[in-house]
Design a protein around this motif. Structure first.
Motif, mmCIF file in Angstrom:
data_model
loop_
_atom_site.group_PDB
_atom_site.id
_atom_site.type_symbol
_atom_site.label_atom_id
_atom_site.label_comp_id
_atom_site.label_asym_id
_atom_site.label_seq_id
_atom_site.Cartn_x
_atom_site.Cartn_y
_atom_site.Cartn_z
ATOM 1 N N ALA A 129 0.828 -1.208 0.000
ATOM 2 C CA ALA A 129 0.000 0.000 0.000
ATOM 3 C C ALA A 129 0.862 1.257 0.000
ATOM 4 N N ASN A 130 1.859 1.309 0.871
ATOM 5 C CA ASN A 130 2.734 2.485 0.924
ATOM 6 C C ASN A 130 3.443 2.713 -0.407
ATOM 7 N N ALA A 131 3.958 1.633 -1.009
ATOM 8 C CA ALA A 131 4.692 1.756 -2.266
ATOM 9 C C ALA A 131 3.826 2.368 -3.361
ATOM 10 N N VAL A 132 2.591 1.911 -3.453
ATOM 11 C CA VAL A 132 1.693 2.402 -4.497
ATOM 12 C C VAL A 132 1.237 3.835 -4.216
ATOM 13 N N ILE A 133 0.904 4.099 -2.964
ATOM 14 C CA ILE A 133 0.336 5.400 -2.587
ATOM 15 C C ILE A 133 1.382 6.515 -2.631
ATOM 16 N N LEU A 134 2.628 6.196 -2.305
ATOM 17 C CA LEU A 134 3.665 7.219 -2.116
ATOM 18 C C LEU A 134 3.765 8.242 -3.250
ATOM 19 N N PRO A 135 3.972 7.843 -4.506
ATOM 20 C CA PRO A 135 4.123 8.877 -5.537
ATOM 21 C C PRO A 135 2.860 9.698 -5.762
ATOM 22 N N HIS A 136 1.700 9.090 -5.564
ATOM 23 C CA HIS A 136 0.441 9.827 -5.750
ATOM 24 C C HIS A 136 0.294 10.941 -4.706
ATOM 25 N N VAL A 137 0.594 10.625 -3.447
ATOM 26 C CA VAL A 137 0.481 11.627 -2.380
ATOM 27 C C VAL A 137 1.521 12.728 -2.568
ATOM 28 N N LEU A 138 2.757 12.350 -2.907
ATOM 29 C CA LEU A 138 3.801 13.355 -3.089
ATOM 30 C C LEU A 138 3.445 14.320 -4.215
ATOM 31 N N LYS A 139 2.890 13.798 -5.289
ATOM 32 C CA LYS A 139 2.472 14.670 -6.390
ATOM 33 C C LYS A 139 1.308 15.558 -5.953
ATOM 34 N N TYR A 140 0.394 14.996 -5.165
ATOM 35 C CA TYR A 140 -0.786 15.751 -4.743
ATOM 36 C C TYR A 140 -0.405 16.903 -3.813
ATOM 37 N N TYR A 141 0.625 16.718 -3.016
ATOM 38 C CA TYR A 141 1.088 17.803 -2.144
ATOM 39 C C TYR A 141 1.510 19.023 -2.956
ATOM 40 N N ASN A 149 -8.606 18.405 3.169
ATOM 41 C CA ASN A 149 -9.981 18.300 3.649
ATOM 42 C C ASN A 149 -10.620 17.019 3.110
ATOM 43 N N ALA A 150 -11.858 16.776 3.507
ATOM 44 C CA ALA A 150 -12.531 15.524 3.148
ATOM 45 C C ALA A 150 -12.631 15.352 1.634
ATOM 46 N N LYS A 151 -12.960 16.420 0.937
ATOM 47 C CA LYS A 151 -13.103 16.348 -0.522
ATOM 48 C C LYS A 151 -11.771 16.006 -1.182
ATOM 49 N N GLU A 152 -10.689 16.617 -0.694
ATOM 50 C CA GLU A 152 -9.364 16.356 -1.267
ATOM 51 C C GLU A 152 -8.923 14.926 -0.995
ATOM 52 N N LEU A 153 -9.183 14.450 0.214
ATOM 53 C CA LEU A 153 -8.812 13.076 0.536
ATOM 54 C C LEU A 153 -9.581 12.074 -0.326
ATOM 55 N N GLU A 154 -10.855 12.321 -0.522
ATOM 56 C CA GLU A 154 -11.638 11.427 -1.372
ATOM 57 C C GLU A 154 -11.110 11.432 -2.797
ATOM 58 N N GLU A 155 -10.719 12.598 -3.286
ATOM 59 C CA GLU A 155 -10.128 12.690 -4.618
ATOM 60 C C GLU A 155 -8.831 11.880 -4.678
ATOM 61 N N LEU A 156 -8.054 11.939 -3.619
ATOM 62 C CA LEU A 156 -6.788 11.207 -3.573
ATOM 63 C C LEU A 156 -7.028 9.701 -3.608
ATOM 64 N N TYR A 157 -8.050 9.220 -2.906
ATOM 65 C CA TYR A 157 -8.382 7.800 -2.985
ATOM 66 C C TYR A 157 -8.761 7.395 -4.407
ATOM 67 N N ARG A 158 -9.492 8.243 -5.105
ATOM 68 C CA ARG A 158 -9.860 7.924 -6.488
ATOM 69 C C ARG A 158 -8.622 7.875 -7.378
ATOM 70 N N ILE A 159 -7.654 8.754 -7.100
ATOM 71 C CA ILE A 159 -6.394 8.735 -7.860
ATOM 72 C C ILE A 159 -5.665 7.415 -7.622
ATOM 73 N N VAL A 160 -5.567 7.026 -6.339
ATOM 74 C CA VAL A 160 -4.871 5.774 -6.001
ATOM 75 C C VAL A 160 -5.591 4.576 -6.610
ATOM 76 N N LYS A 161 -6.901 4.658 -6.713
ATOM 77 C CA LYS A 161 -7.692 3.583 -7.340
ATOM 78 C C LYS A 161 -7.466 3.533 -8.853
ATOM 79 N N GLY A 162 -7.071 4.659 -9.440
ATOM 80 C CA GLY A 162 -6.861 4.711 -10.885
ATOM 81 C C GLY A 162 -8.058 5.257 -11.634
ATOM 82 N N ASN A 163 -8.945 5.941 -10.919
ATOM 83 C CA ASN A 163 -10.178 6.465 -11.526
ATOM 84 C C ASN A 163 -10.137 7.976 -11.697
ATOM 85 N N HIS A 164 -8.977 8.554 -11.861
ATOM 86 C CA HIS A 164 -8.943 10.016 -11.946
ATOM 87 C C HIS A 164 -8.070 10.443 -13.123
#
Length: 382
Positions: A277-289, A367-382
């Motif tokens: 999970a960390n390996a997959v999520i890491l680049p997405h979160v860093l880019k989102y920051y 915020n909640a909206k941003e976090l939900e968007e981030l989950y969709r990115i990690v899922k591959g739906n964004h």
């Protein structure tokens, strides 16, 4: 804060020194905490042999599962008490070490439900002597104040943080990791890299944690692919073990961020292995920051030698994120986690927000909206 480090025994073949350390603390019986697969390994059999030769008794709990549960801890504690053990020896990855920490909590606070311990400084009583023998190079649990526990009934996974949970002894014997499968080498190594990065780019690092994170990052970048492609490269294995410990040292003092908060929520909901999970999520979160993290991330990337020292932090951070993606691809780590169900995202986001805020010193509060968007990115739906 009452920080301390575990006593470190580092080097190939040094597992045999375990009985001497137990005797030095007048421990004549221990609970060995592991899982059914690791129980069959030569190294675990050696542990039993060394204890037998030293006339140190032991009982075994082999029921640890990835993302150890409250029931795991309850069952292991029952064995500990029944056999009148005086110490704990965890043999495994972060799950076995966290399970042993959980047993320590139950022994120290027998009348308090484990769920009441979630958060920070809720144990506050000395746990039995704990030895951590990591079989992976990634979690850093042998260095940390944290035990991460899952509750299958509520689909939650949460950390318990207390200084008493830092193991008293950590045996880093690289021989134990030589047969680690390539996929586990990759995901646990990326777990350690996540620890180093999140510790460094947050706002709670200090000179000691920052230096440890940089050394860990450099060791991981220089050794992870060698260990992945040639598992019996003992030098690469030793360097990754050292990196894992240093990254654990860094993040247990400077904390982590949204990568971990999201990973914990996925572990609780879907039992996703933490390193993966960390390996997959890491680049997405860093880019989102984005700009909020690029100064520290860029400096970190240059300091560990991942990017040229002369480029600016914006370019350095962008290039480093691309390198992380490529590193994942080269080790067959997926880019997305399609296990995430769209209908679960609001619940997952709420869980991640509850864990991260306000404890984690993240570069940017989401915020909640941003976090939900981030989950969709990690899922591959964004």
């Amino acid at each position: 804060m009452p920080w301390r480090e575990p006593q470190i025994v580092h080097g190939a073949g040094r597992l045999r020194e375990l009985p001497n350390h137990l005797k030095a603390h007048n421990i004549d019986k221990v609970l060995l905490v592991t899982d059914t697969i690791l129980e069959q390994t030569e190294h675990f059999q050696n542990i039993k042999k060394y204890l037998d030769e030293a006339n140190i008794g032991y009982a075994i709990y082999n029921g640890t599962i990835p993302n150890p549960t409250i029931d795991n801890i309850k069952d292991a504690t029952r064995i500990y008490k029944k056999n009148k053990c005086k110490g704990l020896v965890a043999f495994g990855g972060g799950s076995a070490i966290d399970c042993a920490k959980g047993v320590g909590i139950r022994i120290a606070r027998p009348w308090t439900p484990i769920s009441f311990m979630r958060g920070t400084l809720r144990v506050l009583r000395k746990i039995p002597y704990l030895v951590a023998i990591p079989t992976t190079a990634g979690t850093g649990s042998e260095a940390t104040v944290a035990a991460v526990i899952s509750n299958p009934q509520t689909h939650e996974k949460y950390p318990i943080n207390d200084f008493v949970l830092i193991p008293r002894l950590a045996i880093l014997d690289a021989n134990i990791t030589l047969d680690l499968p390539p996929h586990l080498t990759a995901t646990t190594g990326m777990d350690a890299l996540t620890h180093a990065i999140e510790a460094y780019i947050g706002y709670s690092n200090f000179n000691g944690s920052a230096e440890a994170a940089i050394i860990a990052g450099r060791l991981i970048i220089e050794n992870i692919q060698n260990a992945y492609t040639n598992g019996h490269n003992i030098k690469a294995r030793e360097n990754l073990q050292k990196a894992s410990y240093l990254a654990g040292f860094a993040f247990t003092r400077a904390y982590v961020g949204y990568v971990h908060a999201i990973a914990h929520s996925l572990g609780g909901m879907y039992h996703t292995p933490h390193g993966l999970a960390n390996a997959v999520i890491l680049p997405h979160v860093l880019k989102y920051y984005g700009e909020a993290a690029e100064k520290r991330l860029g400096f970190f990337a240059k300091a560990i030698g991942a990017v040229p020292a002369e480029i600016d932090n914006h370019e350095a951070s962008t290039l480093f994120i691309a390198q992380i993606r490529e590193l994942n691809r080269s080790m067959n780590i997926p880019e997305f986690l399609d296990v995430i169900q769209s209908e679960d995202i609001p619940t997952l986001a709420k869980s991640a927000s509850k864990e991260a805020n306000p404890l984690y010193p993240v570069p940017k509060i989401l915020n909640a909206k941003e976090l939900e968007e981030l989950y969709r990115i990690v899922k591959g739906n964004h």
